[in-house]
Design a protein around this motif. Structure first.
Motif, PDB file in Angstrom:
ATOM      1  N   HIS A 133      -5.461  17.261   6.605  1.00 16.50           N
ATOM      2  CA  HIS A 133      -5.482  16.358   7.758  1.00 16.50           C
ATOM      3  C   HIS A 133      -4.358  16.598   8.753  1.00 16.50           C
ATOM      4  O   HIS A 133      -4.575  16.498   9.958  1.00 16.50           O
ATOM      5  CB  HIS A 133      -5.467  14.907   7.284  1.00 16.50           C
TER       6      HIS A 133
ATOM      7  N   ALA B  75      -3.838   5.686   2.991  1.00 13.94           N
ATOM      8  CA  ALA B  75      -4.398   4.417   2.511  1.00 13.94           C
ATOM      9  C   ALA B  75      -5.624   4.659   1.648  1.00 13.94           C
ATOM     10  O   ALA B  75      -5.952   3.856   0.780  1.00 13.94           O
ATOM     11  CB  ALA B  75      -4.755   3.519   3.695  1.00 13.94           C
ATOM     12  N   ASN B  76      -6.302   5.779   1.879  1.00 10.40           N
ATOM     13  CA  ASN B  76      -7.470   6.102   1.060  1.00 10.40           C
ATOM     14  C   ASN B  76      -7.075   6.729  -0.265  1.00 10.40           C
ATOM     15  O   ASN B  76      -7.937   7.114  -1.053  1.00 10.40           O
ATOM     16  CB  ASN B  76      -8.388   7.075   1.805  1.00 10.40           C
ATOM     17  N   GLY B  77      -5.784   6.864  -0.504  1.00 12.14           N
ATOM     18  CA  GLY B  77      -5.319   7.404  -1.773  1.00 12.14           C
ATOM     19  C   GLY B  77      -5.599   8.878  -1.957  1.00 12.14           C
ATOM     20  O   GLY B  77      -5.727   9.352  -3.075  1.00 12.14           O
TER      21      GLY B  77
ATOM     22  N   THR C 116      -7.929   5.639  16.881  1.00 16.22           N
ATOM     23  CA  THR C 116      -7.100   6.739  16.403  1.00 16.22           C
ATOM     24  C   THR C 116      -6.985   6.795  14.889  1.00 16.22           C
ATOM     25  O   THR C 116      -6.308   7.661  14.356  1.00 16.22           O
ATOM     26  CB  THR C 116      -5.674   6.626  16.981  1.00 16.22           C
ATOM     27  N   SER C 117      -7.640   5.885  14.186  1.00 16.26           N
ATOM     28  CA  SER C 117      -7.444   5.846  12.742  1.00 16.26           C
ATOM     29  C   SER C 117      -8.311   6.848  11.981  1.00 16.26           C
ATOM     30  O   SER C 117      -8.163   7.013  10.781  1.00 16.26           O
ATOM     31  CB  SER C 117      -7.695   4.439  12.206  1.00 16.26           C
ATOM     32  N   LEU C 118      -9.253   7.468  12.672  1.00 16.07           N
ATOM     33  CA  LEU C 118     -10.048   8.516  12.025  1.00 16.07           C
ATOM     34  C   LEU C 118      -9.532   9.874  12.483  1.00 16.07           C
ATOM     35  O   LEU C 118      -9.080  10.017  13.618  1.00 16.07           O
ATOM     36  CB  LEU C 118     -11.523   8.368  12.411  1.00 16.07           C
ATOM     37  N   ASP C 119      -9.615  10.842  11.592  1.00 16.82           N
ATOM     38  CA  ASP C 119      -9.160  12.187  11.940  1.00 16.82           C
ATOM     39  C   ASP C 119     -10.122  12.796  12.964  1.00 16.82           C
ATOM     40  O   ASP C 119     -11.309  12.938  12.676  1.00 16.82           O
ATOM     41  CB  ASP C 119      -9.102  13.062  10.678  1.00 16.82           C
TER      42      ASP C 119
ATOM     43  N   ARG D 221      -2.146   7.917   8.263  1.00 22.62           N
ATOM     44  CA  ARG D 221      -1.998   6.629   7.567  1.00 22.62           C
ATOM     45  C   ARG D 221      -3.308   6.272   6.859  1.00 22.62           C
ATOM     46  O   ARG D 221      -3.302   5.831   5.710  1.00 22.62           O
ATOM     47  CB  ARG D 221      -1.627   5.557   8.594  1.00 22.62           C
ATOM     48  N   THR D 222      -4.427   6.495   7.548  1.00 24.17           N
ATOM     49  CA  THR D 222      -5.725   6.219   6.920  1.00 24.17           C
ATOM     50  C   THR D 222      -5.906   7.077   5.668  1.00 24.17           C
ATOM     51  O   THR D 222      -6.322   6.574   4.620  1.00 24.17           O
ATOM     52  CB  THR D 222      -6.879   6.523   7.898  1.00 24.17           C
TER      53      THR D 222
ATOM     54  N   ARG E  84      -4.759   2.768  -4.335  1.00 27.92           N
ATOM     55  CA  ARG E  84      -5.160   2.691  -2.929  1.00 27.92           C
ATOM     56  C   ARG E  84      -6.337   3.633  -2.663  1.00 27.92           C
ATOM     57  O   ARG E  84      -6.406   4.733  -3.190  1.00 27.92           O
ATOM     58  CB  ARG E  84      -3.990   2.983  -1.994  1.00 27.92           C
ATOM     59  N   GLY E  85      -7.242   3.123  -1.869  1.00 28.30           N
ATOM     60  CA  GLY E  85      -8.439   3.901  -1.584  1.00 28.30           C
ATOM     61  C   GLY E  85      -9.549   3.658  -2.584  1.00 28.30           C
ATOM     62  O   GLY E  85     -10.696   3.998  -2.335  1.00 28.30           O
TER      63      GLY E  85
ATOM     64  N   MET F 191     -15.659   3.494   4.979  1.00 25.84           N
ATOM     65  CA  MET F 191     -14.726   4.280   4.185  1.00 25.84           C
ATOM     66  C   MET F 191     -13.986   3.390   3.196  1.00 25.84           C
ATOM     67  O   MET F 191     -13.773   3.756   2.030  1.00 25.84           O
ATOM     68  CB  MET F 191     -13.709   4.896   5.139  1.00 25.84           C
TER      69      MET F 191
ATOM     70  N   MET G   7     -14.641   2.966   9.590  1.00 25.05           N
ATOM     71  CA  MET G   7     -13.448   2.658   8.796  1.00 25.05           C
ATOM     72  C   MET G   7     -13.806   1.704   7.663  1.00 25.05           C
ATOM     73  O   MET G   7     -13.341   1.853   6.527  1.00 25.05           O
ATOM     74  CB  MET G   7     -12.371   2.001   9.673  1.00 25.05           C
TER      75      MET G   7
ATOM     76  N   PHE H 286      -7.496  -0.775   9.868  1.00 23.73           N
ATOM     77  CA  PHE H 286      -6.362  -0.966  10.770  1.00 23.73           C
ATOM     78  C   PHE H 286      -6.800  -1.453  12.136  1.00 23.73           C
ATOM     79  O   PHE H 286      -7.971  -1.485  12.478  1.00 23.73           O
ATOM     80  CB  PHE H 286      -5.605   0.353  10.916  1.00 23.73           C
ATOM     81  N   GLN H 287      -5.763  -1.750  12.913  1.00 25.78           N
ATOM     82  CA  GLN H 287      -5.979  -2.284  14.246  1.00 25.78           C
ATOM     83  C   GLN H 287      -6.533  -1.248  15.213  1.00 25.78           C
ATOM     84  O   GLN H 287      -7.243  -1.599  16.147  1.00 25.78           O
ATOM     85  CB  GLN H 287      -4.629  -2.802  14.764  1.00 25.78           C
ATOM     86  N   GLU H 288      -6.212   0.021  14.985  1.00 26.43           N
ATOM     87  CA  GLU H 288      -6.515   1.030  16.000  1.00 26.43           C
ATOM     88  C   GLU H 288      -7.725   1.873  15.596  1.00 26.43           C
ATOM     89  O   GLU H 288      -7.562   2.990  15.118  1.00 26.43           O
ATOM     90  CB  GLU H 288      -5.315   1.958  16.208  1.00 26.43           C
TER      91      GLU H 288
ATOM     92  N   HIS I  44      -2.055   7.898  13.244  1.00 23.88           N
ATOM     93  CA  HIS I  44      -2.785   6.842  12.553  1.00 23.88           C
ATOM     94  C   HIS I  44      -3.752   7.374  11.516  1.00 23.88           C
ATOM     95  O   HIS I  44      -3.960   6.762  10.478  1.00 23.88           O
ATOM     96  CB  HIS I  44      -3.547   5.990  13.571  1.00 23.88           C
ATOM     97  N   HIS I  45      -4.375   8.527  11.801  1.00 22.25           N
ATOM     98  CA  HIS I  45      -5.372   8.976  10.825  1.00 22.25           C
ATOM     99  C   HIS I  45      -4.722   9.494   9.549  1.00 22.25           C
ATOM    100  O   HIS I  45      -5.359   9.528   8.509  1.00 22.25           O
ATOM    101  CB  HIS I  45      -6.345   9.983  11.445  1.00 22.25           C
TER     102      HIS I  45
ATOM    103  N   LEU J 219       2.780   2.324   2.393  1.00 19.74           N
ATOM    104  CA  LEU J 219       2.614   2.969   3.700  1.00 19.74           C
ATOM    105  C   LEU J 219       3.757   2.658   4.651  1.00 19.74           C
ATOM    106  O   LEU J 219       3.637   2.865   5.858  1.00 19.74           O
ATOM    107  CB  LEU J 219       1.301   2.509   4.340  1.00 19.74           C
TER     108      LEU J 219
ATOM    109  N   MET K  12       0.816  -1.218   0.000  1.00 22.79           N
ATOM    110  CA  MET K  12       0.000   0.000   0.000  1.00 22.79           C
ATOM    111  C   MET K  12       0.850   1.268   0.000  1.00 22.79           C
ATOM    112  O   MET K  12       0.319   2.374   0.082  1.00 22.79           O
ATOM    113  CB  MET K  12      -0.900   0.022   1.249  1.00 22.79           C
TER     114      MET K  12
ATOM    115  N   MET L   9      -7.779  -0.433   2.992  1.00 22.56           N
ATOM    116  CA  MET L   9      -7.216  -1.041   4.192  1.00 22.56           C
ATOM    117  C   MET L   9      -7.907  -0.523   5.435  1.00 22.56           C
ATOM    118  O   MET L   9      -8.255   0.649   5.521  1.00 22.56           O
ATOM    119  CB  MET L   9      -5.719  -0.690   4.237  1.00 22.56           C
TER     120      MET L   9
END
Lengths: 539, 307
Positions: free
Chosen positions: B223, B211-213, A105-108, B207-208, A92-93, A171, A168, A100-102, B204-205, A62, A60, A98
C-alpha cells in the motif's frame, strides 16, 4: 458497573499523551473509563480537540508516532493495549473494525475496490482469491452498492463519497466483527447521503448484531442512534448515561452547552420597499469538458441553469443544495468571478458593461467569505496584513497608520482582540480564523457579502457564534447576504428567503418559514427529512 | 493505450526536428571550424577538405544536405576521427555506455529505494540520520573525487580490481565505473523514496490498511511503496537517459570507450556531425524514457490512465 458478564470493550483509566515540538506534552486523554456491551450502540460526543477520536485510535493501535498511551483496554476480558503489532492484528480488521471520517481518502487509490475488500478476508480468514472475491461481491450487495459485480473492478476515484463510505463499511464488515467503530462516518457527506449511510448502519446492526461505537460531534446522530452516550471535553468524560436521560436532563454544563449549541432564531425579511441591489436574470454557467485523444470530444456541463435571483438591501438569501448542485458556482457567477451568459444587474446596471476602474470600485462593495478557514488565509502574512490587503488596492490613499486603525476597527467588529493583528493565522483556532476572514471582507465596507459555507468546517458551538456575529454585522451595516450552505439548520437561522438548488436548477424558492414548514417539492422534502427527522432509526 | 503511445511518438517527430535544427545552427555560431589547427593548413588542402565535406556550400544548403542524410539514416562521417562514421562510433560505444549506465541505474533504484524505505520506517532515528547523511555526501561529493578514491582503495591499496581500462568488458573492469556512476543516483533515489514514503505512510488509506489488521510488510510494500514510487519514477526517467548515454568523467577516469566523451570532444574539435549525432542520440533517449515514465506512471496509478 456491577455487570457479571464481561463487557465487549472495557476501557479503564486511559491516558493519551502527545509529544510536541514545544517542551509541553499534550495530555489529550485524561484517564477515562468506558465500556461497550455486545450488540450495543454507544456514542462518544465532543467538539474537536476533546480527545474523542484518540480514545479509539489508541484501542486500535493507530495513534500517531508522537503519541503514547497508558491504562487498560480489554477486549472480551483480554488486555489489548501494548500488544505487539502482530498480536494486535488478530483483533483489528477481524473482531474490531473501524471506518473513518474521510471516505474520499481512506481507500487506497491504486487498487480496485474488489482487491481492497478481499485483503482483510485473505489475511484473517486465509480465504483463497476466488472465495474472497465471492464474499466481496456479497458484501457490496449488503451495503447497497449498485452494480456490485462491475464495482469490484472499479477504482476509488470512480466512485462518489457516499459510495466510498459504503465500500469502507463493506470492508469493515468483511470478517463479521463484534465491534464497529465509526469515527465521524458521515461528517464529510451530504445530508441525504448521511441519512442513507446511517440507515444502512442501523439496518446492518439489526441484521448482524455487532456493537457500534459512534464518535461524533453531531447530536442528531446521537439522538437517533445511540443507546448510551459519553460526553467528552478536553480529554475527560464529563457525563455519561442513556441517550434519553442525557438529552432530557443533562447534568453537566458542557452537555447543556452542546445541546443548546444549535444556531437558533430566524431572520425577519426586509421591508418590501427595500431596493434591489443585485439581480440575476437567466444566469447560466457552463463548463466545457474536453476528453479523448486530441481533446476534441467535448460535452458541456451546465453548472448553473437559467437562474433568476433578486437580492434586496438587508436581505439574506440562503442557497441550499448538496455538493455538485452548483450553489457555489452561482455565488461566483453573481460576483462575475466566472464567465456567464445572462445578465447580472448591480443597482440596475448590467455588470458586463462595467469595466476597469469602475468595476474595481464595485468590487469592494461585493465581498466573499469562503468555507475553509484554514486554506483561505495566507500562512505567511500577519493577520493585520491579511485584513488590510484589500485596502491597498481599493484605498491606496490611506497611510500605513490609517490602515492599521482600520484593521483594529475590523477586528473589534468581529470581536477579536485587536492586539492579535501581529500574529500569523496558524496561531488561531478555526472559529477565530473565520472571524479574520469576515473582518477581511468587512474592512472594505461592502454592501453585499457572499458567504460560501462559512460555518461548515466549524464545531456547532462555534457555528452558533459565527451566525450571531454575521447577523449582528448585517443589522449594524444594513448588509445583504447570499448565504450558501448545505447545512439547513444554519440556513434557517440566517436567511429570510431560501432557494433550493439541485443540478444547477432552482427547484424551489420562497420565504424561509414557508420552505421549512411546508416544502412542496419532493427534493426539498427529502433534504428536510434527512436533516431534521428526529425519529430514532435504529428502533 | 496503443493509441496513446502512437500519439506520443507522433508528437516526438516535430520535437526532434526542432532540436536538430536548433543545434545545427547553434554549433555553427561557435567561432572556428573543424580543420583550424594551431598551425594553419595549406589553403589548397583546406579548400579540398571543405569541398569534400560540403563546408564550402551555404549554411542553408549544408542544413538541407544534413537533414536529407539524417532522414536516410546517415549521420555522416566524423571530421576528427577520420576513419570512422558517426554511426560506427555510436555502434561501438553506445552498448558499452548503456551497459555501465544500466547497471548504475539498477543499483540506484534497488539500493537507493531500499535505503529510502528503511530510513522512512525509522524516521528521526539513527538509521534515518545515517542514511540521509551518507546520501547528502553522495550527492555533494563529485564523481571525479569519488573515482580516484575508489581506485586508490580497491585498485592500488587492496589490489582487488583493475584501476582502469575496458579489457573487452571483463566484469572486474566494470565494477568501479558502475559504482562511481551509480552512487550519486543511489543518494538521490534514497532521499526521494524516503520523502515519498514518509508522506505515504501518513496517508489515510494506510491508516485503513492498519485498521484492517494487515501485516506490516503488506502495509509497507503493497500500500505505501507503490504510491511512494511515483516521484521516484518521475526522477528515474530523465536520470536513465543521462546515465545510459555515458558520462564523460567516468569514461575518462576509467578509460572506457563509451560515448560520453563524444559530446565534449565533438564540441571542442568542431566535429559538427559528431556533435549532431550526440544531440540526436541523447534527445531520442530522453524522449523514449519520458514516454516510458508516463506509461509506468499510468500502470502504477489508475487515476492517470489514458482512455
Amino acid at each position: 458497573m456491577t455487570d457479571t458478564k464481561t463487557p465487549l470493550l472495557d476501557i479503564n483509566d486511559l491516558h493519551v499523551h502527545f509529544e510536541t515540538n514545544s517542551d509541553k506534552d499534550v495530555h489529550a486523554v485524561r484517564g477515562i473509563h468506558m465500556h461497550i456491551e455486545k450488540g450495543e450502540t454507544v456514542a462518544v460526543v465532543g467538539e474537536s480537540g476533546s480527545g474523542k477520536s484518540q480514545v479509539m485510535m489508541s484501542a486500535m493501535g493507530l495513534l500517531a508516532d508522537n503519541g503514547w498511551v497508558e491504562g487498560s483496554v480489554k477486549y472480551n476480558g483480554a488486555e489489548i493495549l501494548g500488544l505487539s503489532k502482530r498480536k494486535l492484528n488478530s483483533y483489528r480488521g477481524s473482531k474490531m473494525t473501524m471506518i473513518f471520517q474521510e471516505p474520499m481518502t481512506s481507500l487506497d487509490p491504486l487498487y480496485t475496490i474488489g482487491r481492497q475488500i478481499c485483503e482483510p478476508l485473505r489475511v484473517h480468514q486465509k480465504m483463497d482469491k476466488k472465495r474472497a472475491m465471492a464474499r466481496a461481491l456479497e458484501l457490496l450487495e449488503l451495503v447497497g452498492i449498485p452494480e456490485p459485480k462491475k464495482r469490484l473492478k472499479s477504482y476509488p476515484h470512480e466512485m462518489s463519497g457516499g459510495q466510498r463510505q459504503r465500500v469502507m463499511i463493506a470492508m469493515a464488515l468483511a470478517n463479521d466483527p463484534d465491534l464497529l467503530i465509526a469515527d465521524e462516518p458521515t461528517t464529510a457527506l451530504d445530508v441525504t447521503i448521511q441519512a442513507q449511510i446511517l440507515q444502512l448502519l442501523a439496518d446492518l446492526q439489526k441484521k448482524l448484531g455487532m456493537a457500534i461505537l459512534f464518535i461524533t460531534h453531531d447530536l442528531n446522530i446521537v439522538r437517533r442512534f445511540a443507546d448510551r452516550v459519553y460526553v467528552m471535553k478536553t480529554g475527560e468524560v464529563v457525563e455519561e448515561g442513556n441517550t434519553a436521560e442525557i438529552f432530557d436532563n443533562p447534568s453537566h454544563d458542557y452537555t447543556r452547552m452542546l445541546l443548546s449549541a444549535e444556531p437558533e432564531g430566524t431572520k425577519e425579511a426586509p421591508d418590501t420597499g427595500a431596493p434591489v441591489l443585485l439581480e440575476g436574470k437567466g444566469v447560466n454557467v457552463t463548463f466545457n469538458i474536453t476528453s479523448g485523444l486530441f481533446g476534441s470530444q467535448t460535452h458541456t456541463l451546465r453548472a448553473v441553469n437559467n437562474v433568476d435571483i433578486r437580492l434586496h438591501q438587508g436581505q439574506t438569501i440562503g442557497i441550499v443544495g448538496e455538493s455538485g448542485s452548483g450553489k457555489s458556482t452561482l455565488g461566483r457567477a453573481l460576483l462575475r468571478l466566472t464567465d456567464i451568459s445572462g445578465e447580472v444587474l448591480l443597482d440596475g446596471v448590467d455588470m458586463s458593461e462595467i469595466a476597469g476602474d469602475a468595476m474595481r470600485e464595485q468590487r469592494k462593495r461585493l465581498q466573499l467569505v469562503f468555507q475553509d478557514p484554514f486554506g483561505s488565509l495566507s500562512p505567511r502574512m500577519m493577520v493585520g496584513q491579511i485584513i488590510t490587503e484589500g485596502l491597498l488596492v481599493h484605498h491606496p490613499e490611506l497611510s500605513a497608520k490609517e490602515r492599521d486603525l482600520r484593521a483594529i476597527e475590523a477586528l473589534e467588529e468581529v470581536q477579536l482582540d485587536p492586539s492579535m493583528r501581529n500574529r500569523y493565522p496558524h496561531e488561531f483556532s478555526g472559529g477565530q480564523r473565520q472571524r479574520i476572514a469576515i473582518a477581511r471582507a468587512m474592512v472594505l465596507k461592502p454592501r453585499i457579502v457572499v458567504l460560501d459555507e462559512p460555518t461548515s468546517a466549524l464545531d456547532r458551538s462555534v457555528q452558533k457564534q459565527i451566525v450571531d456575529l454575521l447577523r449582528d454585522l448585517q443589522e449594524k451595516n444594513n448588509l445583504s447576504y447570499l448565504f450558501i450552505s448545505h447545512d439547513l439548520t444554519v440556513v434557517r437561522a440566517m436567511s429570510d428567503y431560501v432557494m433550493v438548488m439541485k443540478q444547477g436548477v432552482i427547484v424551489e424558492e420562497g420565504l424561509t418559514e414557508q420552505i421549512f414548514d411546508a416544502p412542496t417539492e419532493l427534493y426539498t422534502k427529502q433534504l428536510m427529512a434527512a436533516a431534521f427527522d428526529l425519529e430514532p432509526i435504529s428502533a | 493505450m496503443l493509441r496513446y503511445v502512437f500519439k506520443r511518438l507522433l508528437t516526438a517527430i516535430p520535437t526532434l526536428f526542432i532540436i536538430v535544427t536548433l543545434s545545427f545552427f547553434l554549433i555553427r555560431v561557435a567561432p572556428g571550424g573543424p580543420f583550424d589547427l594551431e598551425r594553419p593548413l595549406d589553403p589548397k588542402v583546406m579548400e579540398n577538405l571543405n569541398k569534400i565535406y560540403n563546408l564550402d556550400k551555404s549554411l542553408l544548403e549544408q542544413y538541407f544536405i544534413y537533414m536529407n542524410n539524417v532522414l536516410h539514416g546517415n549521420l555522416g562521417p566524423s571530421f576528427f576521427f577520420r576513419d570512422f562514421t558517426v554511426a560506427e562510433m555510436f555502434g561501438n560505444g553506445l552498448p558499452i555506455s548503456v551497459e555501465i549506465g544500466g547497471y548504475a541505474l539498477l543499483m540506484a533504484i534497488i539500493v537507493g529505494g531500499a535505503l529510502g524505505v528503511w530510513a522512512a520506517l525509522k524516521q528521526n532515528q539513527l538509521p534515518d540520520y545515517s542514511v540521509m547523511t551518507v546520501a547528502t555526501m553522495g550527492i555533494t561529493i563529485p564523481n571525479f573525487v569519488v573515482a580516484p578514491i575508489l581506485t586508490l582503495i580497491f585498485g592500488v591499496m587492496l589490489g582487488w580490481l583493475p584501476v582502469g581500462g575496458w579489457n573487452n568488458g571483463a566484469w572486474e573492469n566494470k565494477v568501479l565505473p558502475i559504482i562511481t556512476l551509480g552512487l550519486p543516483q543511489v543518494a538521490v533515489v534514497a532521499r526521494l523514496t524516503r520523502g515519498a514514503m514518509i508522506e505515504a505512510l501518513r496517508s489515510h488509506h494506510i491508516r485503513t490498511a492498519r485498521a484492517n489488521g494487515l501485516p506490516g510488510w503488506m502495509v509497507v510494500v503493497v500500500h505505501a511503496l507503490r504510491g511512494a514510487l511515483l516521484p521516484v519514477v518521475s526522477y528515474a526517467g530523465p536520470a536513465a537517459a543521462a546515465l545510459l548515454t555515458g558520462s564523460v568523467v567516468i569514461e575518462t577516469v576509467f578509460g572506457i570507450p563509451g560515448v560520453g566523451r563524444y559530446f565534449v570532444q565533438g564540441a571542442l574539435n568542431r566535429d559538427y556531425p559528431l556533435v549532431m549525432g550526440t544531440v540526436i542520440v541523447i534527445a531520442v533517449f530522453i524522449m523514449v524514457f519520458n514516454l516510458i515514465v508516463d506509461l509506468l506512471y499510468a500502470w502504477l496509478d489508475p487515476r492517470v490512465r489514458y482512455d
